[in-house]
Design a protein around this motif. Structure first.
Motif, PDB file in Angstrom:
ATOM      1  N   VAL A  87      88.449 -18.103  68.351  1.00  0.00           N
ATOM      2  CA  VAL A  87      87.017 -18.387  68.240  1.00  0.00           C
ATOM      3  C   VAL A  87      86.333 -17.084  67.835  1.00  0.00           C
ATOM      4  N   VAL A  88      85.502 -17.140  66.788  1.00  0.00           N
ATOM      5  CA  VAL A  88      84.722 -15.948  66.415  1.00  0.00           C
ATOM      6  C   VAL A  88      83.267 -16.238  66.724  1.00  0.00           C
ATOM      7  N   GLU A  89      82.705 -15.452  67.611  1.00  0.00           N
ATOM      8  CA  GLU A  89      81.297 -15.643  67.983  1.00  0.00           C
ATOM      9  C   GLU A  89      80.425 -14.844  67.020  1.00  0.00           C
ATOM     10  N   ALA A  90      79.402 -15.512  66.433  1.00  0.00           N
ATOM     11  CA  ALA A  90      78.483 -14.821  65.509  1.00  0.00           C
ATOM     12  C   ALA A  90      77.057 -15.307  65.738  1.00  0.00           C
ATOM     13  N   VAL A  91      76.663 -15.332  67.018  1.00  0.00           N
ATOM     14  CA  VAL A  91      75.276 -15.700  67.338  1.00  0.00           C
ATOM     15  C   VAL A  91      74.437 -14.416  67.270  1.00  0.00           C
ATOM     16  N   PRO A  92      73.101 -14.498  67.325  1.00  0.00           N
ATOM     17  CA  PRO A  92      72.288 -13.291  67.165  1.00  0.00           C
ATOM     18  C   PRO A  92      72.633 -12.172  68.159  1.00  0.00           C
ATOM     19  N   GLU A  93      72.277 -10.949  67.760  1.00  0.00           N
ATOM     20  CA  GLU A  93      72.681  -9.745  68.484  1.00  0.00           C
ATOM     21  C   GLU A  93      71.856  -9.563  69.768  1.00  0.00           C
ATOM     22  N   SER A  94      72.107 -10.403  70.752  1.00  0.00           N
ATOM     23  CA  SER A  94      71.453 -10.238  72.051  1.00  0.00           C
ATOM     24  C   SER A  94      72.549 -10.290  73.106  1.00  0.00           C
ATOM     25  N   LYS A  95      72.582  -9.264  73.943  1.00  0.00           N
ATOM     26  CA  LYS A  95      73.667  -9.193  74.924  1.00  0.00           C
ATOM     27  C   LYS A  95      73.648 -10.418  75.842  1.00  0.00           C
ATOM     28  N   ASP A  96      72.454 -10.802  76.293  1.00  0.00           N
ATOM     29  CA  ASP A  96      72.385 -11.935  77.231  1.00  0.00           C
ATOM     30  C   ASP A  96      72.842 -13.230  76.569  1.00  0.00           C
ATOM     31  N   LEU A  97      72.374 -13.434  75.334  1.00  0.00           N
ATOM     32  CA  LEU A  97      72.773 -14.650  74.622  1.00  0.00           C
ATOM     33  C   LEU A  97      74.289 -14.661  74.412  1.00  0.00           C
ATOM     34  N   LYS A  98      74.824 -13.538  73.987  1.00  0.00           N
ATOM     35  CA  LYS A  98      76.265 -13.490  73.712  1.00  0.00           C
ATOM     36  C   LYS A  98      77.062 -13.707  75.004  1.00  0.00           C
ATOM     37  N   LYS A  99      76.572 -13.131  76.100  1.00  0.00           N
ATOM     38  CA  LYS A  99      77.294 -13.319  77.369  1.00  0.00           C
ATOM     39  C   LYS A  99      77.293 -14.800  77.766  1.00  0.00           C
ATOM     40  N   ALA A 100      76.154 -15.457  77.539  1.00  0.00           N
ATOM     41  CA  ALA A 100      76.085 -16.889  77.880  1.00  0.00           C
ATOM     42  C   ALA A 100      77.086 -17.662  77.017  1.00  0.00           C
ATOM     43  N   VAL A 101      77.175 -17.312  75.734  1.00  0.00           N
ATOM     44  CA  VAL A 101      78.114 -18.001  74.846  1.00  0.00           C
ATOM     45  C   VAL A 101      79.555 -17.727  75.307  1.00  0.00           C
ATOM     46  N   PHE A 102      79.846 -16.484  75.686  1.00  0.00           N
ATOM     47  CA  PHE A 102      81.217 -16.169  76.143  1.00  0.00           C
ATOM     48  C   PHE A 102      81.568 -16.909  77.435  1.00  0.00           C
ATOM     49  N   ARG A 103      80.576 -17.070  78.300  1.00  0.00           N
ATOM     50  CA  ARG A 103      80.838 -17.833  79.530  1.00  0.00           C
ATOM     51  C   ARG A 103      81.237 -19.269  79.165  1.00  0.00           C
ATOM     52  N   GLU A 104      80.494 -19.817  78.191  1.00  0.00           N
ATOM     53  CA  GLU A 104      80.785 -21.190  77.752  1.00  0.00           C
ATOM     54  C   GLU A 104      82.176 -21.265  77.114  1.00  0.00           C
ATOM     55  N   LEU A 105      82.475 -20.297  76.243  1.00  0.00           N
ATOM     56  CA  LEU A 105      83.768 -20.293  75.561  1.00  0.00           C
ATOM     57  C   LEU A 105      84.903 -20.174  76.564  1.00  0.00           C
ATOM     58  N   ASP A 106      84.685 -19.356  77.568  1.00  0.00           N
ATOM     59  CA  ASP A 106      85.689 -19.137  78.608  1.00  0.00           C
ATOM     60  C   ASP A 106      86.067 -20.466  79.266  1.00  0.00           C
ATOM     61  N   ARG A 123      79.017  -3.257  73.308  1.00  0.00           N
ATOM     62  CA  ARG A 123      80.360  -2.971  73.807  1.00  0.00           C
ATOM     63  C   ARG A 123      81.076  -4.284  74.150  1.00  0.00           C
ATOM     64  N   ILE A 124      82.324  -4.364  73.715  1.00  0.00           N
ATOM     65  CA  ILE A 124      83.108  -5.580  73.923  1.00  0.00           C
ATOM     66  C   ILE A 124      83.354  -5.795  75.418  1.00  0.00           C
ATOM     67  N   SER A 125      83.545  -4.697  76.138  1.00  0.00           N
ATOM     68  CA  SER A 125      83.824  -4.817  77.581  1.00  0.00           C
ATOM     69  C   SER A 125      82.668  -5.512  78.292  1.00  0.00           C
ATOM     70  N   ASP A 126      81.450  -5.267  77.840  1.00  0.00           N
ATOM     71  CA  ASP A 126      80.288  -5.897  78.478  1.00  0.00           C
ATOM     72  C   ASP A 126      80.297  -7.408  78.250  1.00  0.00           C
ATOM     73  N   LEU A 127      80.742  -7.827  77.075  1.00  0.00           N
ATOM     74  CA  LEU A 127      80.807  -9.273  76.796  1.00  0.00           C
ATOM     75  C   LEU A 127      81.994  -9.887  77.536  1.00  0.00           C
ATOM     76  N   ALA A 128      83.113  -9.157  77.535  1.00  0.00           N
ATOM     77  CA  ALA A 128      84.322  -9.655  78.194  1.00  0.00           C
ATOM     78  C   ALA A 128      84.078  -9.874  79.685  1.00  0.00           C
ATOM     79  N   ALA A 129      83.198  -9.045  80.257  1.00  0.00           N
ATOM     80  CA  ALA A 129      82.941  -9.135  81.699  1.00  0.00           C
ATOM     81  C   ALA A 129      82.298 -10.465  82.075  1.00  0.00           C
ATOM     82  N   ALA A 130      81.765 -11.176  81.077  1.00  0.00           N
ATOM     83  CA  ALA A 130      81.159 -12.480  81.378  1.00  0.00           C
ATOM     84  C   ALA A 130      82.224 -13.570  81.494  1.00  0.00           C
ATOM     85  N   THR A 131      83.468 -13.236  81.191  1.00  0.00           N
ATOM     86  CA  THR A 131      84.526 -14.252  81.219  1.00  0.00           C
ATOM     87  C   THR A 131      85.464 -14.020  82.402  1.00  0.00           C
ATOM     88  N   SER A 132      86.259 -15.054  82.690  1.00  0.00           N
ATOM     89  CA  SER A 132      87.213 -14.853  83.790  1.00  0.00           C
ATOM     90  C   SER A 132      88.525 -14.267  83.256  1.00  0.00           C
TER      91      SER A 132
END
Ligand SMILES: NC(=O)c1ccc[n+]([C@@H]2O[C@H](COP(=O)([O-])OP(=O)(O)OC[C@H]3O[C@@H](n4cnc5c(N)ncnc54)[C@H](O)[C@@H]3O)[C@@H](O)[C@H]2O)c1
Length: 663
Positions: A87-106, A123-132
């Motif tokens: 899955v390649v995520e390409a939603v707008p550049e907002s950390k909160d939005l991207k984290k919400a999308v990663f939670r959903e993808l997870d 930082r990728i680690s910040d987005l990854a932290a939203a997943t299990s």
């Protein structure tokens, strides 16, 4: 085909192009967007792009139709990702939005699917932290337009499984792209980190009224660039430039927040091409650039120096090799050559003096020569002879969410000769959190009561002493924040009052809470290149673990005010000159030096006398002179009755080494 099913989330400028690229390369692709209009627009853009490729003879009509036939457009996340292996995520550049999308993808993507982000800066680690499962999250940074630009930066987060990084590299190759592996997860990675300094420079030029956009753009075109910098910023979006500076200011250094013009224009809606007006009028579809004389206030050498400086920083921080930086800039910015090539043609002195001039002119430390350039080692850096040093700003940019601590956060080693070694052992540059403070507190208690220990070396695991407090810990609320400050100050006091000789080993970084820990020790030894400082004020904090008090007492208000109020860092030699450290280790392992030094002191200094002298220094220094003198006299009286006093004097008279017993 392995990884044959791809989902791209977000069907905007990047998402539609990434999806098309995968489809043309033979993958089954689902392009997902929350907004039906965005999907419709994307469908139109993809089919127009495929038609152009046929027109230009790059694809046959059958190939283009087959590629389009492999694409599905969907507004439903669940079904879009249900069978995806990537899955390649390409939603707008907002950390909160991207984290919400990663939670959903997870939750929705198959557990073995790789989850990639096309973020430009975060930082990728910040987005990854939203997943299990942060192990399966990786950065795949495509460039605009993805169908044309050959570069993909592949960025593993701190916890990315190496096999996932490898897959991302292989997939990038399979779709005809050149992957560049970013070695350390840092804001903006390679290309945009270099870009950020340029963007800041172009913003500050306007803030200071050095020259106007048409004057600068005319100069840049005269230098052979296809577009001037402001025309390019208008083209990409003034808001994108403003947002990226804001992100860098929060994630890397507040200095990126110094420019104001871009932010102001973004607020006014003057975003460039997309709103019809930015630096220029775009109502005709092209920038209407007035004819003016080129400026002579800006030179291409300014940009060369800034980009070389950023490149050398990336090498110093271990973010990328010089070869990959060069490749990244050439492919990602569409340049004939990159900063590494330019650096090889320039002298260190030229680059250094240009940077010093820019840093002074714009009062901006981002432009100041980085260490290797300041020390005349630019060539070593660009020719790959510089060993990278861990990134200090990381302490400022903690990954969120739960983190593994990698074993005991404070280790105790008992060494021969009455020496104990206390080692801070934490991921992310040995930053201190509540758990470390508790362990330190307990350990100090244990060592204080142990007569076999006479000197304690306090150090950090690896090349760094301690880069400060773990800031992700204490931003929740003000009461917790205050308690954490008190807790830290209490531990520092306990260390300072420990009845043993303590020696701190300042290496790599001794910043913020790390410096407070060092200040609580009796003796400080330092490497020449250690960076020592209090970054607190630049982060909206104050030193709150006794640093403001101890530093002023130790050095006097002048030096303390300078260090605390400016947040400027000093190195080992300067720290020695002002009395902040007591020994500089010029070569060899600083820990070994400290242990040897501690062993020497453990045998030469009488333990009870050490205990009483520390009490005199800690308590007596707070008391009125007469009281302090009385305390001294009483200490002398106590010592008179000790065996060690007799031993000390008889050894001195007998010209031999004393053997103290601590009695
Ligand atoms: N544009 C560039 O030059 C460029 C280059 C490299 C990387 N990037 C990065 O790529 C990402 C996307 O940028 P862009 O320029 O394509 O943005 P864009 O605004 O053109 O597209 C984003 C799309 O995401 C959709 N979207 C928003 N919320 C969503 C959600 N919750 N679920 C699904 N879709 C959602 C929007 O409808 C929109 O179509 C950003 O992180 C950006 O920084 C952009």
């Amino acid at each position: 085909m392995e990884d044959a099913k791809v989902a791209v989330v977000g069907a905007g400028d990047m998402g539609h192009g990434i999806a098309e690229l995968f489809a043309v390369s033979g993958y089954e692709v689902t392009l997902m967007d929350k907004f039906p209009q965005a999907l419709e627009k994307a469908r139109g853009r993809v089919s127009a792009s495929l038609a152009r490729l046929v027109e230009r003879g790059r694809l046959t009509k059958e190939q283009a139709d087959a590629a389009f036939g492999r694409m599905r457009f969907s507004g439903d996340m669940k079904s879009s990702v249900a069978e995806a292996s990537l899955v390649v995520e390409a939603v707008p550049e907002s950390k909160d939005l991207k984290k919400a999308v990663f939670r959903e993808l997870d939750a929705l993507a198959p557990s073995e699917a790789v989850l990639a982000s096309n973020t430009s800066n975060i930082r990728i680690s910040d987005l990854a932290a939203a997943t299990s499962h942060p192990g399966r999250v990786v950065g795949m940074h495509f460039f605009n337009p993805p169908m044309v630009m050959k570069l993909v930066e592949v960025i593993p987060g701190e916890r990315t499984d190496p096999a996932v990084t490898k897959r991302a590299m292989e997939i990038s190759g399979k779709i005809g792209r050149t992957p560049v592996r970013v070695l350390r997860d840092t804001p903006g990675f390679i290309v945009n980190r270099i870009n950020a300094a340029d963007t800041l420079f172009f913003c500050l030029l306007l803030d200071k009224g050095v020259a106007s956009p048409p004057e600068i753009d005319t100069y840049a075109r005269g230098q052979g660039l296809p577009m001037g910098p402001y025309e390019l910023i208008d083209f990409v979006g003034v808001d994108i430039g403003a947002d990226s500076l804001a992100y860098f200011a929060s994630a890397l250094s507040p200095e990126y927040g110094k420019g104001v013009t871009f932010g102001r224009m973004a607020k006014e809606g003057r975003l460039g091409k997309k709103t019809g007006k930015g630096f220029y009028d775009w109502s005709s579809g092209r920038a209407d650039i007035p004819t003016v004389e080129p400026t002579d206030k800006v030179s291409i050498m300014d940009i060369f120096a800034l980009e070389i400086n950023e490149s050398v920083k990336l090498v110093e921080e271990g973010v990328a090799t010089p070869e990959d930086i060069e490749r990244g800039v050439v492919l990602g910015m569409n340049r004939p050559f990159g900063p590494i090539t330019v650096a090889k043609d320039l002298s260190n002195a030229e680059v250094k003096s240009k940077l010093e001039e820019l840093a002074a002119k714009f009062d901006c430390s981002i432009f100041a020569p980085t260490r290797a350039i300041a020390e005349g080692r630019m060539r070593d850096a660009v020719e790959g002879r510089l060993a990278p040093k861990p990134e200090p700003k990381a302490a400022n940019v903690q990954p969120e969410g739960p983190r593994e601590t990698g074993g005991d956060p404070v280790r105790l080693e008992r060494l021969p000769g009455g020496v104990a070694k206390v080692i801070i052992n934490r991921p992310r540059l040995n930053t201190l959190n509540a758990q470390v403070l508790d362990r330190l507190d307990a350990m100090v208690g244990e060592l204080s009561g142990d007569p076999s220990v006479r000197a304690v070396v306090v150090t950090g695991e690896g090349p760094v002493f301690c880069a400060g407090a773990d800031l992700s810990q204490f931003f929740s609320n003000s009461v917790a924040f205050m308690d954490f400050a008190r807790k830290g100050a209490k531990t520092m006091k306990k260390i300072a009052e420990m009845p043993k000789l303590t020696i701190a080993v300042l290496k790599g970084y001794a910043l913020g809470g790390g410096l407070e820990l060092a200040l609580s020790c009796d003796v400080r030894v330092a490497t020449e290149d250690v960076e020592i400082g209090f970054p607190e004020l630049s982060r909206g904090l104050v030193p709150a673990w006794s640093g403001s008090q101890r530093l002023a007492k130790l050095l006097g208000v002048s030096h303390a005010a300078f260090m605390i109020l400016t947040s400027e860092r000093i190195r080992g030699k300067r720290a020695y000159e002002i009395g902040l450290v007591n020994r500089v280790v010029e070569s060899g392992d600083p820990d070994e030096f400290a242990v040897k030094y501690a062993a020497g002191l453990a045998s030469s200094q009488a333990p009870v006398a050490v205990m009483l002298a520390k009490s005199l220094l800690n308590k007596g220094a707070e008391a009125a002179m007469d009281d302090g003198l009385e305390m001294e006299a009483m200490a002398a009286g106590i010592l008179f009755a000790t065996e060690d006093l007799k031993e000390g004097i008889s050894a001195f008279l007998g010209k031999r080494k004393p053997e103290f017993k601590g009695k």
